[in-house]
Design a protein around this motif. Structure first.
Motif, PDB file in Angstrom:
ATOM      1  N   ARG A 110       0.833  -1.195   0.000  1.00 34.69           N
ATOM      2  CA  ARG A 110       0.000   0.000   0.000  1.00 34.69           C
ATOM      3  C   ARG A 110       0.877   1.258   0.000  1.00 34.69           C
ATOM      4  O   ARG A 110       2.088   1.184  -0.085  1.00 34.69           O
ATOM      5  CB  ARG A 110      -0.943  -0.060   1.202  1.00 34.69           C
ATOM      6  CG  ARG A 110      -1.930  -1.241   1.074  1.00 34.69           C
ATOM      7  CD  ARG A 110      -2.657  -1.539   2.347  1.00 34.69           C
ATOM      8  NE  ARG A 110      -3.591  -0.499   2.738  1.00 34.69           N
ATOM      9  CZ  ARG A 110      -4.868  -0.461   2.384  1.00 34.69           C
ATOM     10  NH1 ARG A 110      -5.375  -1.396   1.627  1.00 34.69           N
ATOM     11  NH2 ARG A 110      -5.643   0.527   2.809  1.00 34.69           N
ATOM     12  N   TRP A 111       0.244   2.411   0.113  1.00 33.28           N
ATOM     13  CA  TRP A 111       0.969   3.673   0.063  1.00 33.28           C
ATOM     14  C   TRP A 111       2.048   3.743   1.129  1.00 33.28           C
ATOM     15  O   TRP A 111       1.820   3.424   2.296  1.00 33.28           O
ATOM     16  CB  TRP A 111       0.016   4.851   0.246  1.00 33.28           C
ATOM     17  CG  TRP A 111       0.758   6.148   0.229  1.00 33.28           C
ATOM     18  CD1 TRP A 111       1.100   6.914   1.301  1.00 33.28           C
ATOM     19  CD2 TRP A 111       1.302   6.790  -0.911  1.00 33.28           C
ATOM     20  NE1 TRP A 111       1.819   8.007   0.890  1.00 33.28           N
ATOM     21  CE2 TRP A 111       1.958   7.950  -0.473  1.00 33.28           C
ATOM     22  CE3 TRP A 111       1.311   6.499  -2.280  1.00 33.28           C
ATOM     23  CZ2 TRP A 111       2.600   8.827  -1.342  1.00 33.28           C
ATOM     24  CZ3 TRP A 111       1.943   7.374  -3.141  1.00 33.28           C
ATOM     25  CH2 TRP A 111       2.580   8.520  -2.668  1.00 33.28           C
ATOM     26  N   LEU A 112       3.210   4.183   0.707  1.00 32.33           N
ATOM     27  CA  LEU A 112       4.330   4.495   1.600  1.00 32.33           C
ATOM     28  C   LEU A 112       4.847   5.875   1.198  1.00 32.33           C
ATOM     29  O   LEU A 112       4.893   6.191   0.000  1.00 32.33           O
ATOM     30  CB  LEU A 112       5.456   3.462   1.453  1.00 32.33           C
ATOM     31  CG  LEU A 112       5.119   2.024   1.853  1.00 32.33           C
ATOM     32  CD1 LEU A 112       6.211   1.078   1.396  1.00 32.33           C
ATOM     33  CD2 LEU A 112       4.917   1.942   3.357  1.00 32.33           C
ATOM     34  N   PRO A 113       5.272   6.704   2.140  1.00 33.94           N
ATOM     35  CA  PRO A 113       5.755   8.046   1.799  1.00 33.94           C
ATOM     36  C   PRO A 113       6.957   8.066   0.854  1.00 33.94           C
ATOM     37  O   PRO A 113       7.256   9.099   0.281  1.00 33.94           O
ATOM     38  CB  PRO A 113       6.111   8.655   3.159  1.00 33.94           C
ATOM     39  CG  PRO A 113       5.262   7.928   4.134  1.00 33.94           C
ATOM     40  CD  PRO A 113       5.157   6.523   3.587  1.00 33.94           C
ATOM     41  N   ILE A 114       7.610   6.924   0.668  1.00 31.98           N
ATOM     42  CA  ILE A 114       8.756   6.899  -0.263  1.00 31.98           C
ATOM     43  C   ILE A 114       8.309   6.919  -1.718  1.00 31.98           C
ATOM     44  O   ILE A 114       9.111   7.189  -2.607  1.00 31.98           O
ATOM     45  CB  ILE A 114       9.666   5.662  -0.031  1.00 31.98           C
ATOM     46  CG1 ILE A 114       8.860   4.381  -0.190  1.00 31.98           C
ATOM     47  CG2 ILE A 114      10.346   5.737   1.309  1.00 31.98           C
ATOM     48  CD1 ILE A 114       9.698   3.127  -0.330  1.00 31.98           C
ATOM     49  N   HIS A 115       7.014   6.656  -1.998  1.00 26.38           N
ATOM     50  CA  HIS A 115       6.545   6.690  -3.383  1.00 26.38           C
ATOM     51  C   HIS A 115       6.588   8.126  -3.896  1.00 26.38           C
ATOM     52  O   HIS A 115       6.331   9.071  -3.164  1.00 26.38           O
ATOM     53  CB  HIS A 115       5.129   6.134  -3.509  1.00 26.38           C
ATOM     54  CG  HIS A 115       5.072   4.650  -3.353  1.00 26.38           C
ATOM     55  ND1 HIS A 115       5.747   3.787  -4.188  1.00 26.38           N
ATOM     56  CD2 HIS A 115       4.433   3.879  -2.460  1.00 26.38           C
ATOM     57  CE1 HIS A 115       5.518   2.544  -3.810  1.00 26.38           C
ATOM     58  NE2 HIS A 115       4.733   2.569  -2.753  1.00 26.38           N
TER      59      HIS A 115
END
Length: 166
Positions: A110-115
């Protein structure tokens, strides 16, 4: 991270994409005064049913970016199992961070701030190349993809033609 920090990060990502364009898409702002809404053009990936298409989309970033994911919405008509009829893209990395309440996705998917914008768009291009009909947003498209490839192919071909005329 505050909205102003998210805005700085988005400006940096936009500059990086302008300096080092990536094959398969282009990105810019709809309005230079709003870094939280991007205009996207995705070129249909080669050797897929979407090849030759020029699909317009937008990325809308929340003020909590990068801690929360943006929404990606196709403005061009597109027929795909992982795109709602509204145009909103449904892929794991655009789902809110943390555990999936249904147990379908792992938190790491799922979403991770590294994306980044680049990693999102590369994931969307990959989605066009490899639809996931196991977890569809558009159930009708997924059913057709599985059961009537020729009808699916024809609908996608119409979307590609329309995108070339927009």
């Amino acid at each position: 991270m505050s909205g102003s920090q998210g805005a700085l990060l988005l400006k940096k990502q936009l500059n990086d994409i302008k300096k080092h364009p990536v094959d398969g898409f282009s990105a810019g702002l709809f309005d230079d005064s709003n870094v939280f809404e991007w205009e996207i053009l995705i070129m249909g990936p080669p050797e897929t049913l979407y090849e030759g298409g020029f699909f317009k989309a937008k990325l809308v970033f929340p003020k909590e970016y990068p801690n929360q994911p943006p929404k990606m919405i196709f403005l061009s008509q597109i027929w795909h199992p992982n795109v709602y009829t509204s145009g909103e893209v449904c892929i794991s990395i655009l789902h809110p961070p943390g555990e999936d309440a249904y147990g379908y996705e792992q938190a790491s998917e799922r979403w991770l701030p590294i994306h980044s914008v680049e990693s999102i768009l590369i994931s969307v291009i990959s989605m066009l190349s490899h639809p996931n009909d196991e977890s569809p947003a558009n159930i009708e498209a997924a059913k057709e993809y599985r059961e009537d490839k020729e009808a699916f192919r024809k609908k996608v071909a119409r979307c590609v033609r329309r995108s070339q005329e927009e």
